[in-house]
Design a protein around this motif. Sequence first.
Motif, mmCIF file in Angstrom:
data_model
loop_
_atom_site.group_PDB
_atom_site.id
_atom_site.type_symbol
_atom_site.label_atom_id
_atom_site.label_comp_id
_atom_site.label_asym_id
_atom_site.label_seq_id
_atom_site.Cartn_x
_atom_site.Cartn_y
_atom_site.Cartn_z
ATOM 1 N N SER A 54 0.671 -1.428 0.478
ATOM 2 C CA SER A 54 0.307 -0.339 0.029
ATOM 3 C C SER A 54 0.679 0.858 -0.512
ATOM 4 N N CYS A 55 0.487 2.508 -0.058
ATOM 5 C CA CYS A 55 0.715 3.538 0.039
ATOM 6 C C CYS A 55 1.528 3.901 1.403
ATOM 7 N N THR A 56 0.576 3.342 2.425
ATOM 8 C CA THR A 56 0.869 3.234 4.223
ATOM 9 C C THR A 56 2.144 2.829 4.365
ATOM 10 N N PHE A 81 -4.831 11.889 4.294
ATOM 11 C CA PHE A 81 -5.133 10.937 4.775
ATOM 12 C C PHE A 81 -4.260 10.834 6.112
ATOM 13 N N ASP A 152 4.164 12.462 -0.562
ATOM 14 C CA ASP A 152 2.550 11.476 -0.825
ATOM 15 C C ASP A 152 1.672 11.975 -1.753
ATOM 16 N N ALA A 154 0.623 9.388 -3.203
ATOM 17 C CA ALA A 154 -0.450 8.457 -3.446
ATOM 18 C C ALA A 154 -1.291 8.605 -5.089
ATOM 19 N N GLN A 155 -2.307 10.175 -4.669
ATOM 20 C CA GLN A 155 -3.255 10.836 -5.711
ATOM 21 C C GLN A 155 -2.415 10.969 -7.040
ATOM 22 N N SER A 176 -0.365 5.073 -4.200
ATOM 23 C CA SER A 176 -1.032 4.791 -3.916
ATOM 24 C C SER A 176 -2.038 4.341 -5.455
ATOM 25 N N LYS A 181 -7.918 4.689 -6.406
ATOM 26 C CA LYS A 181 -7.339 5.572 -6.850
ATOM 27 C C LYS A 181 -7.192 5.616 -8.512
ATOM 28 N N GLY A 188 -2.389 -1.836 -2.441
ATOM 29 C CA GLY A 188 -1.099 -1.485 -3.028
ATOM 30 C C GLY A 188 -0.210 -0.462 -3.722
HETATM 31 C C1 LIG Z 1 -5.254 7.399 -0.473
HETATM 32 C C2 LIG Z 1 -4.137 8.055 -0.169
HETATM 33 C C3 LIG Z 1 -2.529 7.288 1.039
HETATM 34 C C4 LIG Z 1 -3.100 5.927 1.392
HETATM 35 O O1 LIG Z 1 -3.418 5.014 0.556
HETATM 36 P P1 LIG Z 1 -3.000 2.933 0.695
HETATM 37 O O2 LIG Z 1 -3.214 2.706 -0.745
HETATM 38 O O3 LIG Z 1 -4.768 2.784 0.812
HETATM 39 O O4 LIG Z 1 -2.214 3.250 1.841
HETATM 40 C C5 LIG Z 1 -2.487 7.939 1.592
HETATM 41 N N1 LIG Z 1 -2.349 9.584 1.058
HETATM 42 C C6 LIG Z 1 -3.309 9.645 0.531
HETATM 43 C C7 LIG Z 1 -2.855 11.855 0.526
HETATM 44 C C8 LIG Z 1 -4.004 9.312 -0.203
HETATM 45 O O5 LIG Z 1 -4.830 9.878 -0.912
#
Ligand SMILES: *Cc1c(COP(=O)(O)O)cnc(C)c1O
Length: 377
Positions: A54-56, A81, A152, A154-155, A176, A181, A188
């Motif tokens: 995951s991104c986490t 997030f 970060d 993620a998006q 992410s 997404k 993932g």
């Molecule tokens: C979705 C998101 C995450 C977490 O992503 P995961 O893959 O669900 O762990 C973290 N930071 C931001 C800004 C996100 O939008």
Amino acid sequence: MIPFNKPYMSGKELSYIAEAHFHNILAGDGPFTKRCHTWLEARTGSAKVLLTHSCTAALEMAALLLNIQPGDEIIMPSYTFVSTANAFVLRGGVPVFVDIRQDTLNIDEHLIEDAITTRTKAIVPIHYAGVSCEMDTILAIAKRHKLMVVEDAAQGVMSTYKGRDLGGIGDLGAYSFHETKNVISGEGGCLLVNDASLALQAEIIREKGTNRTQFFRGHVDKYTWQDVGSSFLPGELIAAFLWAQLEEAEQITKQRMGIWDEYHKLLEPLESHGLLRRPIIPDHCQHNAHMYYVLLSEELRRDKILQRMKTEEIGAIFHYIPLHSSPAGKKFGRASGELVNTDSCSEKIIRLPLWIGLSKNQQQEVVSVLEDAINNI
Ligand SMILES: *Cc1c(COP(=O)(O)O)cnc(C)c1O
């Protein structure tokens, strides 16, 4: 019912999963994982990309790589997030929340220096809605104060800032591939190691603290425990699914952009009547149409509008509860200054349905229901 999100499938996911199954390759770092790594490195220019669960998980790896110690401070927006902050809190780090800009809802780069103390270790910008933060200014501040930058992103898959892919600009970046997404594998993500000097250590952290990755490359003749780490790598079935998506990433972005542009056109009259504000994209930022949101005018009552949209079966929703006002945010972090824009934007935002397959008629309906709700509540 028009749902908020519908995951997109390229159509090849199952055949790639079947291929991995056929070859009996199920653990991580198999051929599909390697294809994903190579593709992402070529696309972003990152020195090393490593798939994660995951991104986490990628952000947790970043906190380990930066060797965050109890009391170390990490500057980030509150409008994000939970994982942005939680990954560092797991190491004893203290998130220091800075306000966001009114235009992009990204961290206000002009407020970062005020938040820096002798304990500050890193700046973590998040690229909201796939629209870049002001990275040149952020990198210059980091350099001046010897701080690391972890994006970060993620998006932000497929988005760029002055031509450079998001996630590939700071020392480290994280994507992410969560179902919500643009490019997905269910759960993932990946870590982008842009500072090549961190690449070996990143591999060790991801493989339970061992140099197993080097062993498989034939660089060492046995592998042992080297440092702290965990299991951050996804199995091959996830990578096979992701590969089917990465192959279509260009196409996915293009299709989402068409939908985004249509909303932007349909909502223009509502903006000129002062009912709401549409997203603002700076000229030097190419976004990926991850999200379409509107910010209601101050006096409008969002909860009632959202309730009305729900009754009309439109999946429109609000977004983050700012971390500085959440129970864990108060316990583990602190705000730097007044977070005026964070509080106000988080109360005015409405995100609209955006997924591949959403028709122009459906978009028209979303906008009509929104307009009617705003005018009659
Ligand atoms: C979705 C998101 C995450 C977490 O992503 P995961 O893959 O669900 O762990 C973290 N930071 C931001 C800004 C996100 O939008």
